[in-house]
Scaffold this active site. Structure first.
Site, mmCIF file in Angstrom:
data_model
loop_
_atom_site.group_PDB
_atom_site.id
_atom_site.type_symbol
_atom_site.label_atom_id
_atom_site.label_comp_id
_atom_site.label_asym_id
_atom_site.label_seq_id
_atom_site.Cartn_x
_atom_site.Cartn_y
_atom_site.Cartn_z
ATOM 1 N N GLN A 102 0.838 -1.204 0.000
ATOM 2 C CA GLN A 102 0.000 0.000 0.000
ATOM 3 C C GLN A 102 0.871 1.252 0.000
ATOM 4 O O GLN A 102 1.880 1.313 0.706
ATOM 5 C CB GLN A 102 -0.851 -0.030 1.268
ATOM 6 N N TYR A 177 -6.850 9.838 5.116
ATOM 7 C CA TYR A 177 -5.514 10.309 4.732
ATOM 8 C C TYR A 177 -5.656 11.242 3.520
ATOM 9 O O TYR A 177 -6.776 11.550 3.091
ATOM 10 C CB TYR A 177 -4.586 9.109 4.470
ATOM 11 N N GLY A 320 -8.249 -8.366 9.320
ATOM 12 C CA GLY A 320 -7.222 -7.548 9.955
ATOM 13 C C GLY A 320 -6.946 -7.994 11.376
ATOM 14 O O GLY A 320 -6.092 -8.842 11.632
ATOM 15 N N ARG A 321 -7.738 -7.450 12.320
ATOM 16 C CA ARG A 321 -7.454 -7.696 13.740
ATOM 17 C C ARG A 321 -7.631 -9.156 14.139
ATOM 18 O O ARG A 321 -6.956 -9.634 15.048
ATOM 19 C CB ARG A 321 -8.343 -6.781 14.589
HETATM 20 C C1 LIG Z 1 -3.365 -1.280 14.201
HETATM 21 C C2 LIG Z 1 -4.051 -1.127 12.863
HETATM 22 C C3 LIG Z 1 -3.304 -0.669 11.787
HETATM 23 C C4 LIG Z 1 -3.925 -0.513 10.530
HETATM 24 N N1 LIG Z 1 -3.161 -0.116 9.456
HETATM 25 C C5 LIG Z 1 -3.741 0.022 8.234
HETATM 26 C C6 LIG Z 1 -2.984 0.393 7.085
HETATM 27 O O1 LIG Z 1 -1.752 0.535 7.110
HETATM 28 N N2 LIG Z 1 -3.660 0.579 5.932
HETATM 29 C C7 LIG Z 1 -5.021 0.398 5.825
HETATM 30 O O2 LIG Z 1 -5.587 0.583 4.753
HETATM 31 N N3 LIG Z 1 -5.742 -0.022 6.889
HETATM 32 C C8 LIG Z 1 -5.156 -0.214 8.066
HETATM 33 N N4 LIG Z 1 -5.888 -0.664 9.120
HETATM 34 C C9 LIG Z 1 -7.312 -1.063 8.917
HETATM 35 C C10 LIG Z 1 -7.402 -2.578 8.628
HETATM 36 O O3 LIG Z 1 -6.824 -2.890 7.381
HETATM 37 C C11 LIG Z 1 -8.877 -3.064 8.610
HETATM 38 O O4 LIG Z 1 -9.586 -2.359 7.631
HETATM 39 C C12 LIG Z 1 -9.568 -2.875 9.948
HETATM 40 O O5 LIG Z 1 -8.779 -3.372 11.004
HETATM 41 C C13 LIG Z 1 -10.948 -3.540 9.954
HETATM 42 O O6 LIG Z 1 -10.858 -4.917 9.678
HETATM 43 P P1 LIG Z 1 -10.884 -6.021 10.877
HETATM 44 O O7 LIG Z 1 -12.203 -5.863 11.589
HETATM 45 O O8 LIG Z 1 -10.759 -7.355 10.183
HETATM 46 O O9 LIG Z 1 -9.748 -5.722 11.772
HETATM 47 C C14 LIG Z 1 -5.306 -0.822 10.378
HETATM 48 C C15 LIG Z 1 -6.033 -1.293 11.480
HETATM 49 C C16 LIG Z 1 -5.424 -1.449 12.707
HETATM 50 C C17 LIG Z 1 -6.238 -1.987 13.871
#
Ligand SMILES: Cc1cc2nc3c(=O)[nH]c(=O)nc-3n(C[C@H](O)[C@H](O)[C@H](O)COP(=O)(O)O)c2cc1C
Length: 338
Positions: A102, A177, A320-321
């Site tokens: 990214q 952003y 993600g998480r």
């Molecule tokens: C600690 C953290 C860092 C993240 N960094 C990014 C990132 O670098 N780029 C991005 O597009 N989303 C980022 N996200 C968002 C995740 O990609 C994702 O959309 C979000 O956690 C929701 O999905 P989940 O419920 O499966 O965690 C981040 C989320 C967290 C919690």
């Protein structure tokens, strides 16, 4: 017609994904001063490359020093940073795991107090304090020259991503952003060709996508992560509307992007409940029917992931998480899918 399953392969511009489960980008802010990986980054991503995901989207890399959100953010802003990032890309090649990296410009969304000490002027579409920035940053309005240099920085970063060894690059246009700041009428009060109606607010993103295609060459995958609206599906609408976000998705498809990842814009990525962006993903898929769409956000159970793909809400699910909490999550799901 047979419903698509989580186990079905998917080809994106010649890159074969073995199934439909992607690891979402999660910023580790673990880079070294060159913007490349530290031993800690290599350990984290070495594990991720072998976690069983069919695709990994690697966390946001700044396209310029001024475009950083944090001091320890990865960068693709120089030849040195491109070289420094080769070992990261190699981890995925060695594991046989497709990975897109990214690229991002933070604009006024500074997430790290230490960056303020560097004292460069922070720029954004307008002189509006970012609603989610915890520091008293008052940005200056970008002029035409700076906008042009942002486009060039994205194109150059995309080129470096491919030279570093990643098969694909993803433009970060969500979570408030810089590109999200241009999309939102809350942070973009401009009166020139980059402000006002959505066709103007989306102009920078669309120009970046146009510049990236020749920069990354015919084989490079061009993906966009788009914040479809400033307010979550269940909240009252404000700022960038879903209709406007879907218009942008349609335009991006018209420009020939290869992959679309859906998330929120100024509202961010974390809403209550399960699979909270499912309806948006389905709408994006209808708006851009030829572009594979990833739905990410609150997908915690295999059953949910399966239902999303089988019902045609999306082509891929992003985790993600869940994967942070249990690094074996995808492997366990895949055992149950056999
Ligand atoms: C600690 C953290 C860092 C993240 N960094 C990014 C990132 O670098 N780029 C991005 O597009 N989303 C980022 N996200 C968002 C995740 O990609 C994702 O959309 C979000 O956690 C929701 O999905 P989940 O419920 O499966 O965690 C981040 C989320 C967290 C919690």
């Amino acid at each position: 017609m047979k419903a698509v399953s989580l186990n079905d392969p998917l080809e994106i511009r010649g890159i074969r994904l073995e199934g439909r489960i992607a690891a979402a980008p999660i910023a580790t802010a673990s880079a070294d001063p060159e913007g490349g990986p530290t031993p800690r980054s290599l350990e984290i991503y070495g594990r991720l490359a072998r976690c069983g995901a069919d695709l990994v989207v690697v966390e946001h890399h700044a396209v310029s020093r001024k475009g950083r959100a944090r001091v320890a953010q990865f960068r693709l802003d120089s030849e040195a940073s491109e070289k420094a990032n080769r070992p990261m890309a190699a981890l995925f090649r060695e594991a046989g795991c497709p990975a897109f990296v990214q690229i991002n410009h933070a604009g006024s969304q500074i997430r790290d107090e230490a960056l303020l000490a560097e004292k460069y002027p922070v720029s954004a579409p307008s002189e509006v304090k970012h609603p989610a920035c915890p520091y008293p940053v008052r940005p200056k309005e970008m002029d035409a020259e700076e906008i042009h240099s942002v486009i060039e920085s994205f194109a150059a970063a995309g080129k470096r991503a491919i030279s570093a060894g990643y098969p694909g690059v993803q433009v970060h246009a969500c979570h408030g952003y810089l590109l999200g700041q241009f999309l939102s009428p809350i942070t973009n009060l401009r009166r020139d060709a980059y402000g006002g109606k959505i066709a103007n607010r989306a102009r920078l993103l669309l120009e970046i996508v146009e510049a990236l295609r020749p920069a990354i060459g015919g084989e490079g995958v061009l993906s966009v992560r788009l914040g479809l609206s400033d307010s979550f599906p269940k909240d009252p609408p404000e700022g960038l509307t879903l209709e406007e976000g879907l218009w942008v998705a349609r335009e991006l498809a018209g420009l020939g992007i290869d992959h679309l990842d859906i998330s929120g814009n100024l509202c961010g990525y974390d809403a209550p409940g399960e699979a909270y962006f499912a309806d948006w993903a389905r709408a994006a898929r209808e708006a851009a029917p030829k572009v594979p769409v990833t739905c990410t956000g609150g997908i915690r159970k295999l059953e949910t992931a399966r239902r999303l793909v089988e019902s045609g809400a999306c082509d891929l699910v992003g985790i993600g998480r869940g994967l942070q909490k249990d690094p074996d999550l995808i492997r366990k799901w895949k055992e149950n899918l056999r």
